[in-house]
Design a protein around this motif. Structure first.
Motif, PDB file in Angstrom:
ATOM      1  N   ARG A  45      35.873   7.959 -50.328  1.00  0.00           N
ATOM      2  CA  ARG A  45      36.581   9.028 -51.074  1.00  0.00           C
ATOM      3  C   ARG A  45      36.627   8.828 -52.436  1.00  0.00           C
ATOM      4  NH1 ARG A  45      37.154  13.387 -48.157  1.00  0.00           N
ATOM      5  NH2 ARG A  45      35.136  12.857 -47.599  1.00  0.00           N
ATOM      6  N   TYR A  49      35.671  12.219 -54.097  1.00  0.00           N
ATOM      7  CA  TYR A  49      36.386  12.999 -55.141  1.00  0.00           C
ATOM      8  C   TYR A  49      36.101  12.867 -56.570  1.00  0.00           C
ATOM      9  CZ  TYR A  49      39.465  14.179 -51.355  1.00  0.00           C
ATOM     10  OH  TYR A  49      40.041  14.780 -50.268  1.00  0.00           O
ATOM     11  N   TYR A  87      32.448  19.201 -44.346  1.00  0.00           N
ATOM     12  CA  TYR A  87      33.406  19.018 -43.213  1.00  0.00           C
ATOM     13  C   TYR A  87      32.839  19.678 -42.064  1.00  0.00           C
ATOM     14  CZ  TYR A  87      37.078  17.644 -46.363  1.00  0.00           C
ATOM     15  OH  TYR A  87      38.040  17.109 -47.121  1.00  0.00           O
ATOM     16  N   LYS A 144      32.377  10.599 -42.206  1.00  0.00           N
ATOM     17  CA  LYS A 144      33.864  11.185 -41.983  1.00  0.00           C
ATOM     18  C   LYS A 144      34.565  11.135 -40.752  1.00  0.00           C
ATOM     19  CE  LYS A 144      37.232  12.856 -44.793  1.00  0.00           C
ATOM     20  NZ  LYS A 144      38.540  11.611 -44.622  1.00  0.00           N
ATOM     21  N   TYR A 170      45.271   6.845 -44.560  1.00  0.00           N
ATOM     22  CA  TYR A 170      45.491   8.097 -45.308  1.00  0.00           C
ATOM     23  C   TYR A 170      45.660   7.749 -46.660  1.00  0.00           C
ATOM     24  CZ  TYR A 170      45.354  13.153 -45.515  1.00  0.00           C
ATOM     25  OH  TYR A 170      45.031  14.311 -45.739  1.00  0.00           O
ATOM     26  N   ILE A 173      42.504   6.612 -48.398  1.00  0.00           N
ATOM     27  CA  ILE A 173      41.975   7.977 -49.130  1.00  0.00           C
ATOM     28  C   ILE A 173      42.496   8.384 -50.643  1.00  0.00           C
ATOM     29  CG2 ILE A 173      41.782  10.421 -48.569  1.00  0.00           C
ATOM     30  CD1 ILE A 173      41.656   9.851 -45.697  1.00  0.00           C
ATOM     31  N   TRP A 314      45.943  24.213 -44.023  1.00  0.00           N
ATOM     32  CA  TRP A 314      44.926  24.008 -44.919  1.00  0.00           C
ATOM     33  C   TRP A 314      44.643  25.042 -46.021  1.00  0.00           C
ATOM     34  CZ3 TRP A 314      44.532  19.142 -45.774  1.00  0.00           C
ATOM     35  CH2 TRP A 314      44.486  18.463 -44.822  1.00  0.00           C
ATOM     36  N   GLU A 318      44.919  24.191 -49.561  1.00  0.00           N
ATOM     37  CA  GLU A 318      43.701  23.740 -50.272  1.00  0.00           C
ATOM     38  C   GLU A 318      43.578  24.891 -51.338  1.00  0.00           C
ATOM     39  OE1 GLU A 318      41.724  21.437 -50.390  1.00  0.00           O
ATOM     40  OE2 GLU A 318      41.905  20.423 -48.461  1.00  0.00           O
ATOM     41  N   GLU A 421      51.468  17.515 -45.471  1.00  0.00           N
ATOM     42  CA  GLU A 421      50.065  17.079 -45.220  1.00  0.00           C
ATOM     43  C   GLU A 421      50.383  15.559 -44.338  1.00  0.00           C
ATOM     44  OE1 GLU A 421      48.321  15.700 -48.798  1.00  0.00           O
ATOM     45  OE2 GLU A 421      46.354  15.017 -47.789  1.00  0.00           O
ATOM     46  N   SER A 425      48.063  15.955 -41.434  1.00  0.00           N
ATOM     47  CA  SER A 425      46.590  15.574 -41.585  1.00  0.00           C
ATOM     48  C   SER A 425      46.430  14.086 -40.795  1.00  0.00           C
ATOM     49  CB  SER A 425      46.305  15.294 -43.213  1.00  0.00           C
ATOM     50  OG  SER A 425      44.796  14.980 -43.158  1.00  0.00           O
ATOM     51  N   PHE A 449      37.492  18.385 -38.356  1.00  0.00           N
ATOM     52  CA  PHE A 449      37.438  18.694 -39.692  1.00  0.00           C
ATOM     53  C   PHE A 449      36.887  19.996 -39.964  1.00  0.00           C
ATOM     54  CE2 PHE A 449      37.194  14.034 -39.901  1.00  0.00           C
ATOM     55  CZ  PHE A 449      38.209  13.746 -41.000  1.00  0.00           C
ATOM     56  N   ALA A 452      39.529  21.852 -41.224  1.00  0.00           N
ATOM     57  CA  ALA A 452      39.331  22.015 -42.850  1.00  0.00           C
ATOM     58  C   ALA A 452      38.508  22.766 -43.549  1.00  0.00           C
ATOM     59  CB  ALA A 452      39.096  20.257 -43.149  1.00  0.00           C
TER      60      ALA A 452
HETATM   61  N1  GLN Z   1      42.430  14.694 -48.255  1.00  0.00           N
HETATM   62  C1  GLN Z   1      41.974  14.243 -47.129  1.00  0.00           C
HETATM   63  C2  GLN Z   1      40.613  13.590 -47.055  1.00  0.00           C
HETATM   64  O1  GLN Z   1      40.102  13.741 -47.949  1.00  0.00           O
HETATM   65  C3  GLN Z   1      42.076  15.559 -46.090  1.00  0.00           C
HETATM   66  C4  GLN Z   1      40.880  16.155 -45.957  1.00  0.00           C
HETATM   67  C5  GLN Z   1      40.886  17.408 -44.888  1.00  0.00           C
HETATM   68  O2  GLN Z   1      40.911  16.958 -43.652  1.00  0.00           O
HETATM   69  N2  GLN Z   1      41.002  18.504 -45.304  1.00  0.00           N
HETATM   70  O3  GLN Z   1      40.227  12.856 -46.405  1.00  0.00           O
END
Ligand code: GLN
Length: 507
Positions: A45, A49, A87, A144, A170, A173, A314, A318, A421, A425, A449, A452
């Protein structure tokens, strides 16, 4: 979900040293394998990110300054397609693991492909840039869902530590996510690092590529951890038995179907119609499976109910990267105790809240043990929190007539959304591993996923109604969505007993 004692199977990761993998030597009294998966996913992650935070900025930066010189519109379209693709490809990744290579190897291959992708982006050319994006999306699809499946595999069906374990996972992450935005952001944009490159006789404009490279280094560290600690995972994620048929034909269909779905999702113009069509299809599927005689089918119906709820969640959550970023940038007084911060700072607030809240939720689930709410009830509570987050923003929207509002509003919004969340999640990940028929765990996780992917896309559509120049319209923006999600929350609360029955003994 294997609960079998440790089997020492030689695998592609090399001979497995002896160690009791079911021991409780991991973080917070959890299995040791959780620490391995926590660290691997933290680095994955970090890379995900870290790169994502730079993507739009790098694409829109002028060529002379080291960017690609794309228009905002083109950059946004590429960004949307890329974030959705990882995803969506999770279904393919889950299918490959279930039927061909097993989750253990899927994570290893996925991580390697991701690292290659980031390193490809460390080179300055459009072809290496696009090749890098494609590799990262493909690798993410492989890694993932399967790393999440392996977390579930660490627990027996009755182990009350499972939801707590997913809360801890989590947190990994989000530690990765926060560190990434700071480190990769510094490397790409900070004058100090550019000066350093210059002092070495290197081109300071290449700083972006150093940051992409750092994402690749992060993924590599994750892979090293994963391989070195493989003994803690010797009992999970193995491929199907050698005598079982390998369904190449279906694999080709899943691959083509995934690509076709990516294509459909890119077609934003008629996306609203597609979304509503998909909702009708999902409800039809729920009814179809719910009234079939086998427990397995009824559990699939339960998975689909949670799938719909997750999409709704989401679709609000999101908007952090779109409408809520605009709210932060144009309507919020980004200043705390006299210190002014850039609006991009808000991107890491959700992850910071997760790091603070995840231990509280892990503690709560352990404390409540078998008295904790069922997973559909947790989902309904999660939807309630996200609905409340937009109700909370209504007075803030009203106050914008007087100018920029206090940052406490967004801080509160992200607190409520993160609490939601934590109820959706990690709980969703955990529940998928409990409900999925054993031979389909990867695929079911892939489907999770996909919620998502669809939710992200819907969030983009909903955020299109955001108006920063009219307080009255902004109030309506928040109210409409809060009421929409509020109605879904009520519906889900009403369905909880039914969904619990469909789940047949799984909480
Ligand atoms: N923020 C979480 C991750 O990156 C959830 C992502 C998701 O399932 N939309 O794993």
């Amino acid at each position: 979900m294997s609960t079998a004692p440790a089997r020492l199977i030689p695998s592609d990761l090399g001979p497995v040293p002896t160690l009791d993998p079911l021991a409780t030597g991991g973080i917070g009294g959890q299995p040791r394998g959780l620490t391995t998966l926590f660290l691997t996913e933290m680095w994955e992650r970090f890379s995900f990110y870290g790169m994502r935070a730079l993507l739009v900025l790098f694409m829109t930066l002028g060529i002379a300054e080291g960017g690609l010189g794309f228009t905002d519109k083109r950059a946004a379209a590429i960004y949307g397609t890329y974030t959705m693709s990882g995803y969506l490809l999770s279904i393919l990744g889950g299918y490959i693991a279930d039927n061909f290579i097993g989750a253990r190897r899927a994570v290893l291959w996925g991580g390697s492909i991701i690292a290659l992708g980031h390193f490809s982006m460390a080179l300055h050319s459009q072809s290496t840039f696009f090749a890098g994006l494609a590799l990262v999306a493909l690798g993410t699809g492989l890694l993932k869902p399967n790393i999440s499946t392996m977390v579930g595999g660490l627990y027996s069906a009755t182990d009350a530590r499972r939801d707590a374990g997913f809360s801890i996972f989590y947190m990994g992450i989000n530690i990765g996510a926060v560190a990434a935005s700071i480190i990769c952001g510094f490397l790409a944009q900070h004058a100090a690092f550019r000066g350093f490159l210059g002092s070495l006789g290197l081109d300071p404009h290449q700083s972006w590529h150093w940051a992409f490279g750092a994402a690749g280094v992060g993924m590599t560290l994750g892979l090293i951890t994963y391989v070195r600690r493989r003994a803690t995972l010797s009992h999970v994620g193995h491929p199907p038995a050698a005598h079982q048929p390998r369904p190449w034909g279906i694999l080709a269909l899943v691959a083509l179907g995934s690509l076709a779905l990516v294509g459909v999702m890119i077609a934003a113009d008629y996306y609203r119609a597609i979304v509503y069509g998909l909702f009708v299809l999902q409800i039809a599927l729920i009814l179809f499976f719910a009234f079939r005689p086998t427990l397995e089918s009824r559990r699939i119906a339960a998975i689909l109910v949670l799938f719909v709820a997750a999409q709704v969640f989401w679709s609000i959550f999101e908007q952090a990267g779109s409408s809520m970023t605009l709210f932060a940038d144009r309507l919020t007084n980004n200043r705390i105790l006299g210190w002014e911060f850039p609006s991009t700072f808000w991107q890491s607030v959700n992850s910071a809240w997760v790091i603070l809240l995840a231990p509280c939720f892990a503690w709560l689930w352990i404390k409540l043990g078998s008295r904790q709410p069922s997973s559909p009830a947790k989902f309904a509570l999660g939807l309630l929190f996200v609905a409340l987050s937009f109700v909370w923003m209504v007075p803030a929207a009203r106050l914008t007539v007087e100018g920029r509002v206090s940052p406490l509003w967004l801080l509160g919004l992200y607190f409520l959304q993160t609490a939601g969340e934590m109820l959706i999640s990690p709980v969703g990940l955990s529940t998928m591993t409990k409900l999925a028929p054993a031979r389909l765990t990867g695929l079911v996780m892939g489907i999770w996923f996909m919620a998502a992917a669809l939710g992200n896309k819907l969030a983009g559509v909903l955020a299109g109604d955001f108006k920063s120049d009219s307080a009255a319209e902004l109030v309506t923006f928040f109210w409409h969505q809060a009421i929409g999600v509020g109605l879904c929350t009520l519906a889900l609360f009403a369905l909880v007993p039914w969904v619990k029955r469909l789940m047949g003994g799984v909480r």
